[in-house]
Design an enzyme around this catalytic site. Sequence first.
Site, PDB file in Angstrom:
ATOM      1  N   SER A  37      34.667  90.852 -24.910  1.00  0.00           N
ATOM      2  CA  SER A  37      35.599  90.367 -24.602  1.00  0.00           C
ATOM      3  C   SER A  37      35.486  89.705 -23.081  1.00  0.00           C
ATOM      4  O   SER A  37      34.325  88.776 -23.399  1.00  0.00           O
ATOM      5  CB  SER A  37      37.092  91.738 -24.294  1.00  0.00           C
ATOM      6  OG  SER A  37      38.284  91.174 -23.485  1.00  0.00           O
ATOM      7  N   ASP A  68      44.087  88.616 -33.009  1.00  0.00           N
ATOM      8  CA  ASP A  68      42.917  89.385 -31.756  1.00  0.00           C
ATOM      9  C   ASP A  68      44.254  87.990 -30.769  1.00  0.00           C
ATOM     10  O   ASP A  68      44.415  86.772 -30.963  1.00  0.00           O
ATOM     11  CB  ASP A  68      41.742  88.545 -31.245  1.00  0.00           C
ATOM     12  CG  ASP A  68      41.375  89.017 -29.784  1.00  0.00           C
ATOM     13  OD1 ASP A  68      42.340  89.709 -28.942  1.00  0.00           O
ATOM     14  OD2 ASP A  68      40.302  89.414 -29.794  1.00  0.00           O
ATOM     15  N   HIS A  98      42.125  92.514 -31.185  1.00  0.00           N
ATOM     16  CA  HIS A  98      41.162  92.618 -30.057  1.00  0.00           C
ATOM     17  C   HIS A  98      40.530  94.157 -30.531  1.00  0.00           C
ATOM     18  O   HIS A  98      39.158  94.031 -29.646  1.00  0.00           O
ATOM     19  CB  HIS A  98      41.803  92.719 -29.145  1.00  0.00           C
ATOM     20  CG  HIS A  98      41.218  92.494 -27.386  1.00  0.00           C
ATOM     21  ND1 HIS A  98      40.480  91.152 -27.063  1.00  0.00           N
ATOM     22  CD2 HIS A  98      40.528  93.434 -26.306  1.00  0.00           C
ATOM     23  CE1 HIS A  98      39.608  91.047 -26.768  1.00  0.00           C
ATOM     24  NE2 HIS A  98      39.968  91.889 -26.108  1.00  0.00           N
TER      25      HIS A  98
END
Length: 691
Positions: free
Chosen positions: A536, A621, A656
């Site tokens: 991320s 995501d 995610h």
Amino acid sequence: MPANNSAHRAPIARQDQGADPYAWLQARDTPEVLAYLQAENAYQEALLADQAPLREQLFQEIKGRILETDLSLPSPWGPWLYYTRTTAGDEYPRHYRCPRPADDSNTVDQAQEQLLLDPNALANHGFLSLGTFSISQDHRLLAYSLDTTGDEVYTLYVKDLASGAITELPFEDCDGSMTWANDSQTLFFAELDDTHRPWRLMRHRLGQDGADLVFEEPDGRFFLHCYRASSERQLVLLLNSKTTSEAWVLDAETPQAEFTCLAPRVEGHEYFADHGQLDGQWRWFIRSNQDGINFALFHAPADHVPTRAQWQVLVPHSDTVMLEGLSLNATALSLSLREGGLPIIEVRPQGLAAYRVELPDAAYSLYVQDSLEFSSTRIRLRYESLNRPAQVRQLDLHTGAQHVLKQTPVLGPFEADDYVSQRLWATAGDGTQVPISLVRRRTDLDRPVPLYLYGYGAYGESLDPWFSHARLSLLERGVGFAIAHVRGGGELGEAWYRAGKQEHKQNTFDDFIACAEHLIAEGVTTADRLAISGGSAGGLLIGAVLNQRPELFRAAIAEVPFVDVLNTMLDPELPLTVTEYDEWGNPQEPDVHARIKAYAPYENVKAQAYPALLVVAGYNDSRVQYWEAAKWVARLRTRKTDDNLLLLKTEMGAGHGGMSGRYQGLRDVALEYAFVFGEMGILERGSLASS
């Protein structure tokens, strides 16, 4: 060593005219995009096919360390003990309760236990994320929410625990939160706007149609969240951006009434409210940065909604100690502090001297896992370090006595003392001392070893050292593991966070590079044995340092990487973009545009040699869109000058957090470790080939 890729041709993405030649990859669900992602997946599978036996070996050995059938530590609440049980072969734990023993022990009575929820049956072998799991105050109903795609949009359910009847609530675009009022009939939940931001608080009474709008937050920077106070007597509606917050409160006994603002928002003022007792009197407790960036704790009368002028200092601001949070019980409060880069729990029992919880390791993770019931004189702490499995410790708030209730088991041969956990300090270019947490085999202290270096460095999040069953597969093979606690995280307080955001973001990358250089200079590792990883915002970190200092690293893993940061931040219609302005800046402003463009990984791919790179994305995501990784890899393929592996794996049914389920998660780790071992020439446990 890396697989020979001469027999397989890497997918080459089409380049269009214009400033962003790969923008076409953002056309979700089109045949051309799906074909490209599938081609990349096939290429990744083909080039790593010879690692399949190693991946399976890693999966089995990691799984072999985990007690697959286990019982969580039960939590007492009212007349029940609530707990989960994992069973060998199941991806998810089942949720249970049983009557609370008369001796107030944690002993589970299986003969009387009730199965409350079985996510394994609900998943049906697909993706599943359990959002809320919340029992009503009368213990008769269960509110829970499910995400079955990975896009973090949840469906809401209520289960009657006596009859087993399940009601699906007819609401869409929910963030998954559900908060009970004290009548056990009223639920508050949040709805998402078009940018995936929780922006509306809704109130639903069971048995009635529809829901009432309670609150709407129009400012796109602010998230909305409702929770129950520690006392169970108040509901709190928190509205917060990255820099400012505002709390509204409501008596939990009167859910049809209106929320009242505790203190109107003022730009830059962050405060967080809880409700409890001080010297037998009901009070509001407010953690606020009004006196300084490291926060202070205030209290105020609770018989009415107090003004800020009525806030009284309970714990003053400190320039050296960060007040990160607090837990309230009827006769004590527990402060979560951070000092010198380490978490500290300070307990203040009413009428007794304050004390700090004592722990055995120099670098560790520690937090209040469960404050139990408000009336309890005990709380539970979770404690672990890089070489010590997690322990749940019971703390007697009045005496300070600790008792280990449960330690995460490690099956097979394992001795914590076979590994050494250390805290090192690197010096950044501006003289800043940057902490590093490091673990390796005791027998490897006098020689360079292959090293896996992890980083994040954003949002003020702290990466405290944690134990990992999977990581033992690195350590057993002589690979060290380190965490770079770079600026942008929260390890050394609010100032540390602010020094790695907005116009200071380059500090995050400089710190990580300094950590890598320090580990090499100190003889811990060498550049040709150094693998790096981040996900991320940590993927942004990896992308940036690969552009800036690629020669420092042998291999890299970027998970759901935020690498197309400039284009994402230029598009306010994308989920979460506006809320991120406080973290990265708004590139509609020319100086911010130039600043982000200077480090954005996608824009700064150069004609140079790069380390071997494995990139993992989630097609569903909603935080970091799949195309960020795809565009980055596409540009790298055409510009890099080396023959090192460049692989993209897009999980087509995940979001995610990657694939759901504990076994699938282990397989994902096995894939990444095998990739690193392939690059390092690591053949088996304790064996290194020449690199």
